[in-house]
Design a protein around this motif. Structure first.
Motif, short mmCIF file in Angstrom:
data_model
loop_
_atom_site.label_atom_id
_atom_site.label_comp_id
_atom_site.label_asym_id
_atom_site.label_seq_id
_atom_site.Cartn_x
_atom_site.Cartn_y
_atom_site.Cartn_z
N LEU A 130 0.83 -1.21 0.00
CA LEU A 130 0.00 0.00 0.00
C LEU A 130 0.86 1.25 0.00
O LEU A 130 0.58 2.22 -0.73
CB LEU A 130 -0.93 -0.01 1.21
CG LEU A 130 -1.91 1.17 1.33
CD1 LEU A 130 -2.83 1.22 0.11
CD2 LEU A 130 -2.74 1.06 2.61
N VAL A 131 1.92 1.25 0.80
CA VAL A 131 2.82 2.41 0.85
C VAL A 131 3.43 2.65 -0.53
O VAL A 131 3.48 3.79 -1.02
CB VAL A 131 3.93 2.19 1.90
CG1 VAL A 131 5.01 3.27 1.78
CG2 VAL A 131 3.35 2.19 3.30
N ARG A 132 3.88 1.56 -1.18
CA ARG A 132 4.48 1.69 -2.52
C ARG A 132 3.45 2.16 -3.54
O ARG A 132 3.74 3.01 -4.39
CB ARG A 132 5.09 0.36 -2.96
CG ARG A 132 6.38 -0.02 -2.24
CD ARG A 132 7.08 -1.14 -2.97
NE ARG A 132 6.30 -2.37 -2.98
CZ ARG A 132 6.38 -3.32 -2.05
NH1 ARG A 132 7.21 -3.18 -1.04
NH2 ARG A 132 5.65 -4.42 -2.14
N ALA A 133 2.24 1.60 -3.45
CA ALA A 133 1.19 1.94 -4.42
C ALA A 133 0.79 3.41 -4.31
O ALA A 133 0.55 4.08 -5.32
CB ALA A 133 -0.02 1.04 -4.22
N SER B 196 3.08 9.79 -7.86
CA SER B 196 4.03 10.08 -8.94
C SER B 196 3.30 10.17 -10.28
O SER B 196 3.58 11.06 -11.09
CB SER B 196 5.11 9.00 -9.01
OG SER B 196 5.90 9.00 -7.84
N ALA B 197 2.38 9.22 -10.51
CA ALA B 197 1.61 9.22 -11.75
C ALA B 197 0.78 10.49 -11.87
O ALA B 197 0.63 11.06 -12.97
CB ALA B 197 0.71 7.98 -11.81
N CYS B 198 0.25 10.93 -10.75
CA CYS B 198 -0.56 12.15 -10.74
C CYS B 198 0.30 13.36 -11.11
O CYS B 198 -0.11 14.23 -11.89
CB CYS B 198 -1.17 12.34 -9.36
SG CYS B 198 -2.27 13.76 -9.22
N SER B 199 1.50 13.42 -10.55
CA SER B 199 2.40 14.54 -10.84
C SER B 199 2.87 14.53 -12.28
O SER B 199 2.98 15.58 -12.93
CB SER B 199 3.62 14.47 -9.91
OG SER B 199 3.22 14.58 -8.55
N LEU B 200 3.14 13.33 -12.81
CA LEU B 200 3.67 13.21 -14.16
C LEU B 200 2.62 13.41 -15.25
O LEU B 200 2.87 14.07 -16.26
CB LEU B 200 4.34 11.84 -14.35
CG LEU B 200 5.70 11.63 -13.68
CD1 LEU B 200 6.11 10.17 -13.77
CD2 LEU B 200 6.75 12.51 -14.37
N TYR B 201 1.44 12.79 -15.05
CA TYR B 201 0.45 12.75 -16.12
C TYR B 201 -0.82 13.57 -15.84
O TYR B 201 -1.64 13.76 -16.74
CB TYR B 201 0.04 11.30 -16.39
CG TYR B 201 1.20 10.41 -16.73
CD1 TYR B 201 1.83 10.49 -17.96
CD2 TYR B 201 1.67 9.49 -15.80
CE1 TYR B 201 2.91 9.66 -18.28
CE2 TYR B 201 2.75 8.66 -16.10
CZ TYR B 201 3.37 8.75 -17.33
OH TYR B 201 4.43 7.93 -17.64
N GLY B 202 -0.98 14.02 -14.60
CA GLY B 202 -2.17 14.78 -14.25
C GLY B 202 -3.19 13.91 -13.52
O GLY B 202 -3.26 12.70 -13.71
N ALA B 203 -4.00 14.56 -12.69
CA ALA B 203 -4.93 13.85 -11.82
C ALA B 203 -6.01 13.09 -12.59
O ALA B 203 -6.56 12.11 -12.10
CB ALA B 203 -5.59 14.83 -10.85
N THR B 204 -6.34 13.55 -13.79
CA THR B 204 -7.42 12.91 -14.55
C THR B 204 -6.89 11.98 -15.65
O THR B 204 -7.66 11.50 -16.47
CB THR B 204 -8.34 13.97 -15.18
OG1 THR B 204 -7.56 14.81 -16.04
CG2 THR B 204 -9.02 14.81 -14.11
N SER B 205 -5.61 11.72 -15.65
CA SER B 205 -5.03 10.84 -16.67
C SER B 205 -5.35 9.38 -16.38
O SER B 205 -5.66 8.99 -15.25
CB SER B 205 -3.51 11.01 -16.71
OG SER B 205 -2.93 10.53 -15.51
N LEU C 295 -5.55 0.77 -8.08
CA LEU C 295 -4.73 -0.25 -7.43
C LEU C 295 -4.62 0.03 -5.93
O LEU C 295 -4.73 -0.89 -5.10
CB LEU C 295 -3.34 -0.30 -8.06
CG LEU C 295 -2.35 -1.28 -7.43
CD1 LEU C 295 -2.88 -2.71 -7.51
CD2 LEU C 295 -0.98 -1.18 -8.10
N VAL C 296 -4.43 1.29 -5.58
CA VAL C 296 -4.38 1.67 -4.16
C VAL C 296 -5.68 1.27 -3.46
O VAL C 296 -5.66 0.68 -2.37
CB VAL C 296 -4.16 3.20 -4.01
CG1 VAL C 296 -4.37 3.63 -2.55
CG2 VAL C 296 -2.76 3.58 -4.47
N ASP C 297 -6.79 1.59 -4.11
CA ASP C 297 -8.10 1.27 -3.52
C ASP C 297 -8.28 -0.24 -3.34
O ASP C 297 -8.79 -0.70 -2.32
CB ASP C 297 -9.20 1.82 -4.44
CG ASP C 297 -10.46 2.21 -3.68
OD1 ASP C 297 -10.38 2.46 -2.47
OD2 ASP C 297 -11.53 2.27 -4.30
N ASP C 298 -7.84 -1.02 -4.33
CA ASP C 298 -7.94 -2.48 -4.26
C ASP C 298 -7.10 -3.03 -3.11
O ASP C 298 -7.55 -3.91 -2.36
CB ASP C 298 -7.50 -3.13 -5.57
CG ASP C 298 -8.51 -2.93 -6.69
OD1 ASP C 298 -9.67 -2.59 -6.39
OD2 ASP C 298 -8.13 -3.11 -7.87
#
Length: 209
Positions: A138-141, A147-156, A165-168
């Motif tokens: 969970l910590v890694r996810a 990181s994905a949010c910063s790189l690609y944007g929150a709605t990407s 994946l975090v939610d799962d």
């Protein structure tokens, strides 16, 4: 995490349903086994199982003659079977929910047999308890999702997939602990900061229907 195939016993003893219970007892004693798998007769047949408990509860307890009883009269068929790729913790959960002590491992054909003894003696639950492993995942996810949010944007798509994946993982961790969900999960806190994400997630779910 270990799978059923990692800890199962491959040396499986089978017996015919038409064999006598006396023959089953002799085979169990010779092989030092708690259970025998009742073999299939054709590819449309189901596997069965006969255990020491079956013999004690259904034969010995009622003073019946094992030479006159057949295996098919006391066996369980079809029996619960284990997929070889099932995680050991889920095998344990299945055993706990059903009261089983042993089950065949099958994927198209009989691959082995797994018992509570295999789980105790061969499992890695002492070194890697599921809840601890999930906490690390969970910590890694969460870090990857941020990181994905910063790189690609929150709605990407990349960001949404990462937060799913975090939610799962968080849901699985709560299930493993038998715990109620926290007031707010990590994904819900993310959605509070980015409310547009929930709408996109709903649209994604509807697209799958």
């Amino acid at each position: 995490m270990l799978k059923a195939s990692d800890i199962m016993t491959q040396d499986v003893a089978t017996i015919r349903g038409s064999a006598t219970v006396a023959e089953a007892i002799k085979l169990m004693k010779f092989k030092k086994l708690r259970a025998l798998i009742v073999d299939v007769r054709n590819n449309q047949d189901a596997y069965g199982i006969i255990t020491k408990s079956d013999i004690v509860y259904k034969v010995v307890a009622y003073g019946k003659d094992p030479e006159k009883l057949r295996v098919y009269e006391i066996m369980t068929k079809p029996c619960i079977v284990i997929n070889p790729n099932l995680g050991v913790e889920y095998v344990a959960r299945l055993f706990a929910n059903t009261g089983l002590h042993v089950a065949p491992v099958i994927q198209g054909e009989l691959l082995g047999i797994i018992s509570i003894s295999d789980i105790i003696e061969k499992g890695d639950y002492l070194e890697n308890p599921k809840v601890k492993v999930l906490a690390q995942e969970l910590v890694r996810a969460i870090a990857d999702a941020n990181s994905a949010c910063s790189l690609y944007g929150a709605t990407s798509k990349e960001c949404l997939d990462a937060w799913e994946l975090v939610d799962d993982i968080e849901s699985e961790a709560a299930y493993q602990q038998g715990a109620e969900f926290k007031e707010k999960t990590a994904f819900q806190e993310f959605c509070d900061a980015h409310p547009e994400v929930l709408q996109l997630r709903h649209e994604k779910l509807l697209a799958k229907v």
